[in-house]
Design an enzyme around this catalytic site. Structure first.
Site, PDB file in Angstrom:
ATOM      1  CE  LYS A  53      -2.051  -1.126   3.894  1.00 30.15           C
ATOM      2  NZ  LYS A  53      -1.340  -2.388   4.212  1.00 30.15           N
TER       3      LYS A  53
ATOM      4  NE  ARG B 293      -4.850  -0.939   9.815  1.00 30.71           N
ATOM      5  CZ  ARG B 293      -3.708  -0.636   9.210  1.00 30.71           C
ATOM      6  NH1 ARG B 293      -3.645   0.363   8.367  1.00 30.71           N
ATOM      7  NH2 ARG B 293      -2.649  -1.330   9.466  1.00 30.71           N
TER       8      ARG B 293
ATOM      9  NE  ARG C 183       7.672  -2.144   6.284  1.00 30.00           N
ATOM     10  CZ  ARG C 183       6.349  -2.250   6.361  1.00 30.00           C
ATOM     11  NH1 ARG C 183       5.609  -1.744   5.404  1.00 30.00           N
ATOM     12  NH2 ARG C 183       5.787  -2.839   7.379  1.00 30.00           N
TER      13      ARG C 183
ATOM     14  NE  ARG D 292       5.923   0.232   9.942  1.00 25.91           N
ATOM     15  CZ  ARG D 292       4.834   0.052   9.203  1.00 25.91           C
ATOM     16  NH1 ARG D 292       4.784   0.558   7.988  1.00 25.91           N
ATOM     17  NH2 ARG D 292       3.812  -0.618   9.664  1.00 25.91           N
TER      18      ARG D 292
ATOM     19  NE  ARG E 192       2.061  -4.377  11.358  1.00 26.07           N
ATOM     20  CZ  ARG E 192       3.127  -4.270  10.560  1.00 26.07           C
ATOM     21  NH1 ARG E 192       4.313  -4.688  10.966  1.00 26.07           N
ATOM     22  NH2 ARG E 192       3.005  -3.723   9.384  1.00 26.07           N
TER      23      ARG E 192
HETATM   24  P1  AP5 Z   1       4.816  -1.584   1.863  1.00 24.59           P
HETATM   25  O1  AP5 Z   1       4.486  -0.797   0.654  1.00 24.59           O
HETATM   26  O2  AP5 Z   1       5.554  -0.913   2.962  1.00 24.59           O
HETATM   27  O3  AP5 Z   1       3.512  -2.346   2.420  1.00 24.59           O
HETATM   28  P2  AP5 Z   1       2.243  -1.797   3.183  1.00 24.59           P
HETATM   29  O4  AP5 Z   1       1.049  -2.474   2.599  1.00 24.59           O
HETATM   30  O5  AP5 Z   1       2.239  -0.301   3.198  1.00 24.59           O
HETATM   31  O6  AP5 Z   1       2.535  -2.421   4.600  1.00 24.59           O
HETATM   32  P3  AP5 Z   1       2.448  -1.793   6.068  1.00 24.59           P
HETATM   33  O7  AP5 Z   1       3.154  -2.803   6.926  1.00 24.59           O
HETATM   34  O8  AP5 Z   1       2.922  -0.386   6.114  1.00 24.59           O
HETATM   35  O9  AP5 Z   1       0.938  -1.854   6.327  1.00 24.59           O
HETATM   36  P4  AP5 Z   1       0.236  -1.783   7.664  1.00 24.59           P
HETATM   37  O10 AP5 Z   1      -1.160  -1.659   7.211  1.00 24.59           O
HETATM   38  O11 AP5 Z   1       0.509  -2.908   8.593  1.00 24.59           O
HETATM   39  O12 AP5 Z   1       0.898  -0.540   8.413  1.00 24.59           O
HETATM   40  P5  AP5 Z   1       0.386   0.921   8.751  1.00 24.59           P
HETATM   41  O13 AP5 Z   1       1.543   1.806   8.760  1.00 24.59           O
HETATM   42  O14 AP5 Z   1      -0.811   1.285   7.943  1.00 24.59           O
HETATM   43  O15 AP5 Z   1       5.639  -2.864   1.359  1.00 24.59           O
HETATM   44  C1  AP5 Z   1       6.157  -3.796   2.277  1.00 24.59           C
HETATM   45  C2  AP5 Z   1       7.525  -4.281   1.772  1.00 24.59           C
HETATM   46  O16 AP5 Z   1       7.330  -5.044   0.585  1.00 24.59           O
HETATM   47  C3  AP5 Z   1       8.494  -3.140   1.416  1.00 24.59           C
HETATM   48  O17 AP5 Z   1       9.777  -3.486   1.845  1.00 24.59           O
HETATM   49  C4  AP5 Z   1       8.418  -3.056  -0.132  1.00 24.59           C
HETATM   50  O18 AP5 Z   1       9.652  -2.653  -0.674  1.00 24.59           O
HETATM   51  C5  AP5 Z   1       8.072  -4.487  -0.510  1.00 24.59           C
HETATM   52  N1  AP5 Z   1       7.188  -4.552  -1.683  1.00 24.59           N
HETATM   53  C6  AP5 Z   1       6.112  -3.762  -1.956  1.00 24.59           C
HETATM   54  N2  AP5 Z   1       5.542  -4.127  -3.121  1.00 24.59           N
HETATM   55  C7  AP5 Z   1       6.272  -5.188  -3.589  1.00 24.59           C
HETATM   56  C8  AP5 Z   1       6.193  -6.016  -4.757  1.00 24.59           C
HETATM   57  N3  AP5 Z   1       5.226  -5.831  -5.689  1.00 24.59           N
HETATM   58  N4  AP5 Z   1       7.103  -6.985  -4.915  1.00 24.59           N
HETATM   59  C9  AP5 Z   1       8.093  -7.189  -3.975  1.00 24.59           C
HETATM   60  N5  AP5 Z   1       8.232  -6.430  -2.862  1.00 24.59           N
HETATM   61  C10 AP5 Z   1       7.332  -5.449  -2.671  1.00 24.59           C
HETATM   62  O19 AP5 Z   1      -0.175   0.723  10.259  1.00 24.59           O
HETATM   63  C11 AP5 Z   1       0.701   0.526  11.335  1.00 24.59           C
HETATM   64  C12 AP5 Z   1      -0.093   0.531  12.629  1.00 24.59           C
HETATM   65  O20 AP5 Z   1      -0.739   1.816  12.809  1.00 24.59           O
HETATM   66  C13 AP5 Z   1      -1.241  -0.466  12.722  1.00 24.59           C
HETATM   67  O21 AP5 Z   1      -0.805  -1.747  13.138  1.00 24.59           O
HETATM   68  C14 AP5 Z   1      -2.172   0.208  13.742  1.00 24.59           C
HETATM   69  O22 AP5 Z   1      -1.710   0.027  15.055  1.00 24.59           O
HETATM   70  C15 AP5 Z   1      -2.039   1.682  13.390  1.00 24.59           C
HETATM   71  N6  AP5 Z   1      -3.026   2.125  12.390  1.00 24.59           N
HETATM   72  C16 AP5 Z   1      -2.779   2.579  11.127  1.00 24.59           C
HETATM   73  N7  AP5 Z   1      -3.910   2.889  10.501  1.00 24.59           N
HETATM   74  C17 AP5 Z   1      -4.922   2.631  11.373  1.00 24.59           C
HETATM   75  C18 AP5 Z   1      -6.327   2.738  11.276  1.00 24.59           C
HETATM   76  N8  AP5 Z   1      -6.946   3.169  10.160  1.00 24.59           N
HETATM   77  N9  AP5 Z   1      -7.065   2.378  12.364  1.00 24.59           N
HETATM   78  C19 AP5 Z   1      -6.480   1.936  13.503  1.00 24.59           C
HETATM   79  N10 AP5 Z   1      -5.142   1.822  13.636  1.00 24.59           N
HETATM   80  C20 AP5 Z   1      -4.366   2.155  12.578  1.00 24.59           C
END
Ligand code: AP5
Length: 233
Positions: free
Chosen positions: A22, A97, A143, A176, A187
């Site tokens: 994402k 979410r 990552r 992270r 998660r």
């Molecule tokens: P990346 O693009 O970083 O993946 P992502 O989907 O963004 O993964 P996240 O781990 O950031 O998602 P998340 O939803 O857990 O975290 P968030 O910050 O929202 O890619 C991942 C890796 O794969 C990278 O190294 C990349 O290079 C590689 N990659 C990407 N595409 C690829 C491909 N096609 N091929 C090969 N490699 C590839 O949330 C964190 C925390 O915040 C949550 O746990 C929660 O506590 C809180 N939070 C956030 N939003 C909310 C909400 N709306 N409500 C409540 N709590 C929330």
């Protein structure tokens, strides 16, 4: 003025489990269409780093891999969407979410009180990136990200030119706090239990578009652009 700075894109919602891509794809959409990435995870991490009240409330919850409360997150999103740079559109990365957040977003976009001159009142384009569980684990543990510009790398799939250094600004890359194995499991469980129903909700209302996220990054980007062009034609 180029087309991409004058055209209204409206809201784009990127759904998908942790590690689905994402953040990676949001940054590409942002640079291509010149609309901001609204990443709830990034905003929360910024608040944790700054030690704000929001950050203090969210820190322990995030460290456990659980979801921050709907009220806190929705207020934070509302404040961000009111900024002028969201006028032509924005990418919601990591929001909604929960079913409550999805209902809140629909109500907001339907609300006459949310600047009804904005094209962002249009229904969002909702895209879910699907990736295999084992691939997700590899992606998350590999990552690395730049603490200065936020660019995302991977020790398995997307290496920087110099080991552990950002290609763009030379900062030392970091892992992270929630990418530790013991936090990844909760998660992924939170995604299954609380976020999958959000995708089901969008599917029931005929708005969900699924993209195979287990393809080269450029191919995923190409398919997302195609969807955006098709829906906003
Ligand atoms: P990346 O693009 O970083 O993946 P992502 O989907 O963004 O993964 P996240 O781990 O950031 O998602 P998340 O939803 O857990 O975290 P968030 O910050 O929202 O890619 C991942 C890796 O794969 C990278 O190294 C990349 O290079 C590689 N990659 C990407 N595409 C690829 C491909 N096609 N091929 C090969 N490699 C590839 O949330 C964190 C925390 O915040 C949550 O746990 C929660 O506590 C809180 N939070 C956030 N939003 C909310 C909400 N709306 N409500 C409540 N709590 C929330």
């Amino acid at each position: 003025m180029s087309q991409e700075t004058s055209r209204n894109i409206g809201p784009i919602v990127l759904l998908g489990p942790p590690g689905a891509g994402k953040g990676t794809q949001s940054k590409r959409i942002m640079e291509h269409y010149l609309i901001p990435q609204v990443s709830t995870g990034d905003i929360l991490r910024y608040n944790v780093a700054q030690g704000t009240d929001l950050g203090l409330a969210a820190k322990a919850v995030m460290a456990r891999g659980e979801l921050v409360s709907d009220d806190l997150v929705c207020n934070m999103v509302l404040e961000r969407l009111r900024q002028p740079d969201c006028k032509r559109g924005y990418i919601l990365d990591g929001f909604p979410r929960t079913a409550a957040q999805a209902g809140w977003l629909d109500a907001l976009l339907d609300s006459e009180f949310f600047d009804n001159t904005r094209p962002t009142r249009a229904w969002p384009i909702v895209i879910r990136l699907d990736v295999d569980y084992n691939k997700l684990l590899l992606r998350i543990t590999g990552r690395r990200s730049c603490p200065a510009c936020g660019r995302i790398y991977n020790v398995h799939f997307q290496l920087p030119r110099t080991d552990e250094i950002c290609d763009f600004d030379g900062s030392k890359l970091v892992s992270r706090n929630d990418d530790r194995l013991e936090v990844i499991q909760p998660r992924l469980a939170a995604y299954q239990e609380q976020t999958r129903p959000v995708a089901d909700y969008y599917e029931r209302t005929g708005r969900l578009i699924c993209v195979n996220g287990d393809q080269p990054m450029d191919e995923v980007t190409k398919q997302i652009y195609h969807i955006i062009e098709d829906r906003r034609a």
